[in-house]
Write a protein that holds these residues in place. Structure first.
Motif, PDB file in Angstrom:
ATOM      1  N   ASP A   1      17.851  10.341  -6.812  1.00  0.00           N
ATOM      2  CA  ASP A   1      18.099   9.768  -5.485  1.00  0.00           C
ATOM      3  C   ASP A   1      17.419   8.413  -5.310  1.00  0.00           C
ATOM      4  O   ASP A   1      16.498   8.049  -6.056  1.00  0.00           O
ATOM      5  N   ILE A   2      17.866   7.677  -4.293  1.00  0.00           N
ATOM      6  CA  ILE A   2      17.400   6.307  -4.038  1.00  0.00           C
ATOM      7  C   ILE A   2      16.799   6.225  -2.641  1.00  0.00           C
ATOM      8  O   ILE A   2      17.367   6.754  -1.679  1.00  0.00           O
ATOM      9  N   LEU A   3      15.663   5.543  -2.520  1.00  0.00           N
ATOM     10  CA  LEU A   3      15.040   5.257  -1.217  1.00  0.00           C
ATOM     11  C   LEU A   3      14.987   3.743  -1.033  1.00  0.00           C
ATOM     12  O   LEU A   3      14.439   3.032  -1.873  1.00  0.00           O
ATOM     13  N   VAL A   4      15.587   3.261   0.057  1.00  0.00           N
ATOM     14  CA  VAL A   4      15.632   1.829   0.366  1.00  0.00           C
ATOM     15  C   VAL A   4      14.819   1.579   1.630  1.00  0.00           C
ATOM     16  O   VAL A   4      14.986   2.290   2.629  1.00  0.00           O
ATOM     17  N   PHE A   5      13.952   0.571   1.605  1.00  0.00           N
ATOM     18  CA  PHE A   5      13.165   0.221   2.790  1.00  0.00           C
ATOM     19  C   PHE A   5      13.803  -0.967   3.512  1.00  0.00           C
ATOM     20  O   PHE A   5      14.007  -2.028   2.915  1.00  0.00           O
ATOM     21  N   LEU A   6      14.124  -0.782   4.812  1.00  0.00           N
ATOM     22  CA  LEU A   6      14.586  -1.883   5.655  1.00  0.00           C
ATOM     23  C   LEU A   6      13.682  -1.949   6.892  1.00  0.00           C
ATOM     24  O   LEU A   6      12.754  -1.160   7.029  1.00  0.00           O
ATOM     25  N   THR A   7      13.979  -2.872   7.817  1.00  0.00           N
ATOM     26  CA  THR A   7      13.000  -3.148   8.871  1.00  0.00           C
ATOM     27  C   THR A   7      13.244  -2.456  10.207  1.00  0.00           C
ATOM     28  O   THR A   7      12.326  -2.383  11.023  1.00  0.00           O
ATOM     29  N   GLY A   8      14.462  -1.972  10.477  1.00  0.00           N
ATOM     30  CA  GLY A   8      14.685  -1.376  11.796  1.00  0.00           C
ATOM     31  C   GLY A   8      16.006  -0.644  11.894  1.00  0.00           C
ATOM     32  O   GLY A   8      16.834  -0.654  10.971  1.00  0.00           O
ATOM     33  N   GLN A   9      16.220  -0.012  13.043  1.00  0.00           N
ATOM     34  CA  GLN A   9      17.390   0.849  13.250  1.00  0.00           C
ATOM     35  C   GLN A   9      18.707   0.114  13.040  1.00  0.00           C
ATOM     36  O   GLN A   9      19.610   0.627  12.376  1.00  0.00           O
ATOM     37  N   GLU A  10      18.838  -1.093  13.602  1.00  0.00           N
ATOM     38  CA  GLU A  10      20.119  -1.799  13.523  1.00  0.00           C
ATOM     39  C   GLU A  10      20.476  -2.128  12.078  1.00  0.00           C
ATOM     40  O   GLU A  10      21.609  -1.925  11.633  1.00  0.00           O
TER      41      GLU A  10
ATOM     42  N   ILE B   1      17.948   5.392   3.608  1.00  0.00           N
ATOM     43  CA  ILE B   1      17.657   4.025   4.063  1.00  0.00           C
ATOM     44  C   ILE B   1      16.694   4.149   5.236  1.00  0.00           C
ATOM     45  O   ILE B   1      17.040   4.687   6.286  1.00  0.00           O
ATOM     46  N   ALA B   2      15.467   3.673   5.027  1.00  0.00           N
ATOM     47  CA  ALA B   2      14.378   4.006   5.959  1.00  0.00           C
ATOM     48  C   ALA B   2      13.558   2.784   6.347  1.00  0.00           C
ATOM     49  O   ALA B   2      13.524   1.775   5.639  1.00  0.00           O
TER      50      ALA B   2
ATOM     51  N   LYS C   1      13.940   9.034  -7.218  1.00  0.00           N
ATOM     52  CA  LYS C   1      13.670   8.451  -8.534  1.00  0.00           C
ATOM     53  C   LYS C   1      13.538   6.928  -8.434  1.00  0.00           C
ATOM     54  O   LYS C   1      12.776   6.307  -9.170  1.00  0.00           O
ATOM     55  N   TYR C   2      14.308   6.355  -7.504  1.00  0.00           N
ATOM     56  CA  TYR C   2      14.347   4.892  -7.375  1.00  0.00           C
ATOM     57  C   TYR C   2      13.901   4.463  -5.983  1.00  0.00           C
ATOM     58  O   TYR C   2      14.296   5.067  -4.981  1.00  0.00           O
ATOM     59  N   VAL C   3      13.093   3.413  -5.936  1.00  0.00           N
ATOM     60  CA  VAL C   3      12.734   2.773  -4.667  1.00  0.00           C
ATOM     61  C   VAL C   3      13.233   1.331  -4.713  1.00  0.00           C
ATOM     62  O   VAL C   3      13.035   0.624  -5.715  1.00  0.00           O
TER      63      VAL C   3
ATOM     64  N   GLY D   1       4.849   3.774  -4.747  1.00  0.00           N
ATOM     65  CA  GLY D   1       4.375   5.125  -5.042  1.00  0.00           C
ATOM     66  C   GLY D   1       5.323   6.228  -4.629  1.00  0.00           C
ATOM     67  O   GLY D   1       5.227   7.360  -5.107  1.00  0.00           O
ATOM     68  N   ARG D   2       6.274   5.922  -3.733  1.00  0.00           N
ATOM     69  CA  ARG D   2       7.259   6.945  -3.329  1.00  0.00           C
ATOM     70  C   ARG D   2       8.130   7.366  -4.509  1.00  0.00           C
ATOM     71  O   ARG D   2       8.724   8.447  -4.484  1.00  0.00           O
TER      72      ARG D   2
END
Length: 704
Positions: free
Chosen positions: A287-296, A349-350, A364-366, A401-402
């Motif tokens: 699975d993939i975890l993506v960091f963004l800045t806000g809800q929109e 997407i968080a 597995k992926y950030v 580290g995630r």
């Protein structure tokens, strides 16, 4: 598909590499203990462990206990308890995945430490407090709200039987207003301390003072444990009376880090490209975890991912796209913790809510664009701006580290290695870059003897403190005689609401304008993330659906119209879908409103409705938001009334194509210019009625 992003050779690191070495850089005379947790870090002789409590509750219980024993912290359990039993304060540095957050409170309880009262575990975020309490109650095989419970804003799931209590730091602060000694608690664990949110920093001082006062009064001692994966241990240890630092090794899975070859002008585009590069090459189970800045941003990216995934060639896994942000209803947040159906890949997407505490299985992926949305407050102009900015190095390592929580992982950083080297080492504490009006109100409500000299770990500037005091004075919340500050009766009532002071003041003023029902609704709508869903691909449909609700008097009145219809239809989900309204957020608004209304009734406030009289509502907003006003200039632009800062109406506002002479707003968003959000049309005369001396002073300053 857009062109691919190039990444050079991998840079390897282990989670926890940001920690000091075993020898450390600690001041002489301070004990530093390394707790050997086994795992791949290993080292040291294994000690005999005290057994975990055992029950005959069957295979499920055995499986849970087996899993607890497999955590790296278990090898250090006896050593950890022996140290904590004899310490008033301790700093516990536990590497990512060590199990410190879920196990430490259980070990204390099982070891009989802190059983005289409740063991509190604070978290900066609501979702972490709830998910951790749920996990620990599951491990203890007890119903949530009994032995293990949680308290977050507008939701209290605890009982008289609760002995391990997860709560947001803001909620523990609210409890300190009525009991500054925190008598209910025998132990307070301050988790994720490195985040340095404004509530966390205030809580440090409050807990430290409670610990000292209880000792002076000969009462039950208060044990304080500060926990994190990465932080400035010297600063924390010195602040808590040179508290010993306990190091806990974690499960260290290797993580490859890739940087871009060139700086990325559009991080959203780069993130999208990277996700689909991974998706077309990696097995579906990763699975993939993506960091963004806000809800929109998150909702827009989620939709784009789903749309692209529909048209991928055969052989690609299916994609399950899941958003994660603070205001998302908890039932939807829970979906990220559930496994994906066979043949599907989870793409989460968080916001930075996913940086800490919670472990999401299967990642597995950030993908880290290196951006975060943060508040910056200028006490001179009075502007509090929510702006997108670079993360610190500490945040970047937390995100990386995630990827290594359960197995080896890969992190794609969407910036160059040279850019990373220029990042700030630590995040600037929020207490030094935010409006302190709420903080000062809380400290005064706790009867802190001298708020001007409160023991902050990182003291805010005198300008920030004075600006906050001035704001509270203008809102009628405090009296000042020399350096002596005391709350007025209205100030004490304002402190009873878990709201910004200006919104609490709006509710308290509403009986004067006979519009309490309407103000409660508006404040509740402003206390959660947007209840409006605006998919970019259906802009014309959205505008057509909203037309019947739009008020020429501004966004507050438009939202009020939408909520009234929602309530009259009994919260109909089909209606929400047809009108692009987020039904989950609307239900949350209803819950928040009910609790705020209860506070009003406890104060014996009359709760009347202005019905069709919207002028009364707008007058009330003008009287409480008078410090956030802007006037139309001769050239057609807007400037704030007090500091003449150029501002513009945000394109999402119903007033975007209008030119009202005078407006109040509830937020400023700074991108390429300073935008006002959530506007209400008011009469300039109402503002002068609200604070005549304030505006006379501003007028004199402008002329001089």
């Amino acid at each position: 598909m857009p062109e691919q992003t190039g990444f050079p050779a991998a840079k390897r690191f282990r989670p926890g590499c940001g920690l000091p070495s075993r020898s450390g850089s600690c001041p002489p005379g301070r004990r530093v203990m390394l707790l050997t947790a086994g795992g791949s870090g290993g080292g040291g002789r294994r000690q005999q462990q005290p057994p975990l409590p055992h029950s005959s509750a069957g295979p499920y219980r055995e499986a849970v206990e087996l899993q607890r024993r497999s955590l790296p912290i278990f090898q250090a359990r006896g050593q950890l308890l022996a140290q904590l039993r004899n310490l008033d304060s301790a700093i516990l540095i536990g590497e990512t995945g060590s199990g410190k957050t879920t196990q430490t409170p259980q070990y204390l309880y099982e070891g009989g430490i802190g059983r005289q009262g409740v063991i509190a575990v604070t978290q900066p975020r609501r979702v972490a407090a709830i998910s951790l309490a749920t996990r620990v109650s599951d491990e203890k095989k007890t119903e949530l709200g009994k032995l293990v419970g949680y308290t977050v804003r507008f939701d209290d799931t605890t009982s008289e039987d609760t002995r391990i209590k997860f709560l947001t730091d803001g909620m523990l602060l609210r409890e300190a207003i009525s009991d500054s000694l925190l008598r209910r608690y025998s132990c307070v664990i301050l988790d994720e301390a490195h985040e340095r949110t404004v509530h966390t920093d205030v809580l440090f001082g409050v807990v430290k003072a409670a610990q000292r006062r209880r000792k002076e009064l000969g009462k039950l001692p208060l044990k304080v444990i500060v926990m994190s994966a990465t932080m400035d241990v010297d600063l924390f240890s010195q602040y808590f009376h040179r508290a010993p630092v306990l190091y806990l090794e974690g499960r260290q899975h290797p993580i490859q880090v890739f940087y871009t070859k060139q700086p990325q002008n559009d991080y959203l585009h780069a993130a999208l490209v990277t996700v689909f590069q991974i998706h077309q090459e990696a097995p579906a189970s990763q699975d993939i975890l993506v960091f963004l800045t806000g809800q929109e941003e998150i909702e827009a990216m989620s939709k784009t991912c789903r749309d692209i995934a529909k048209h991928l060639p055969d052989g690609c896994p299916a994609m399950l796209v899941l958003p994660l942000y603070a205001s998302l209803p908890y039932t939807q947040q829970l979906r990220v913790f559930q496994g994906a159906p066979k043949g599907y890949r989870k793409v989460i997407i968080a916001t930075n809510i996913a940086e800490t505490s919670i472990t999401i299985a299967g990642i597995k992926y950030v993908v880290d664009p290196g951006m975060v949305k943060a508040k910056k407050y200028n006490p001179d102009s009075g502007l509090e701006v929510l702006a997108v900015q670079r993360v610190s190095k500490t945040q970047a390592w937390q995100r990386t580290g995630r990827a290594g929580r359960e197995d080896s992982g890969i992190c794609y950083r969407l910036y160059t290695e040279e850019e990373f080297e220029r990042f700030e080492k630590m995040t600037v504490p929020e207490i030094q870059r935010c409006n302190l009006a709420s903080v000062m109100l809380q400290l005064l409500a706790m009867k802190v003897p001298n708020v001007l000299n409160f023991d902050f770990m990182s003291k805010p500037s005198p300008d920030h403190i004075q600006a906050a005091i001035a704001q509270l004075g203008l809102l009628g919340a405090l009296d000042q005689e020399g350096d002596q500050l005391t709350l007025t009766p209205i100030g004490r009532k304002m402190a009873a609401f878990p709201l910004e002071p200006k919104f609490a003041k709006a509710i308290l003023l509403s009986p004067k304008f006979h519009c309490t029902e309407e103000i409660l609704t508006i404040v509740s709508l402003l206390s959660v993330d947007s209840v409006l869903h605006n998919p970019p691909s259906r802009r014309d449909e959205v505008q057509a659906a909203r037309k019947k609700f739009i008020s020429s008097e501004g966004d507050h009145m438009t939202l009020l119209n939408i909520y009234r219809t929602f309530r009259n239809l009994g919260g109909n989900k089909d209606w929400c879908k047809e009108n692009f309204v987020n039904s989950k957020n609307m239900m949350l608004v209803a819950e928040v409103r009910a609790q705020l209304r209860d506070i009003c009734l406890k104060m014996s406030m009359p709760v009347a409705s202005s019905r069709a009289d919207t002028e009364s509502v707008r007058r009330c907003l003008a009287h409480s938001l008078f410090m956030s006003t802007a006037e139309l200039q001769p050239d057609g632009s807007y400037a704030t009334t007090d500091t003449h800062q150029p501002v513009a109406i945000h394109p999402s506002s119903v007033l975007f194509h209008c030119k009202p002479a005078c407006v109040v707003y509830t937020a400023l968003l700074h991108t390429n210019k300073c935008y006002m959000r959530d506007l209400c049309v008011v009469d300039a005369e109402w503002l002068y009625e609200a604070a005549p001396e304030y505006f006379r002073r501003k007028l004199r300053a402008a002329r001089s």
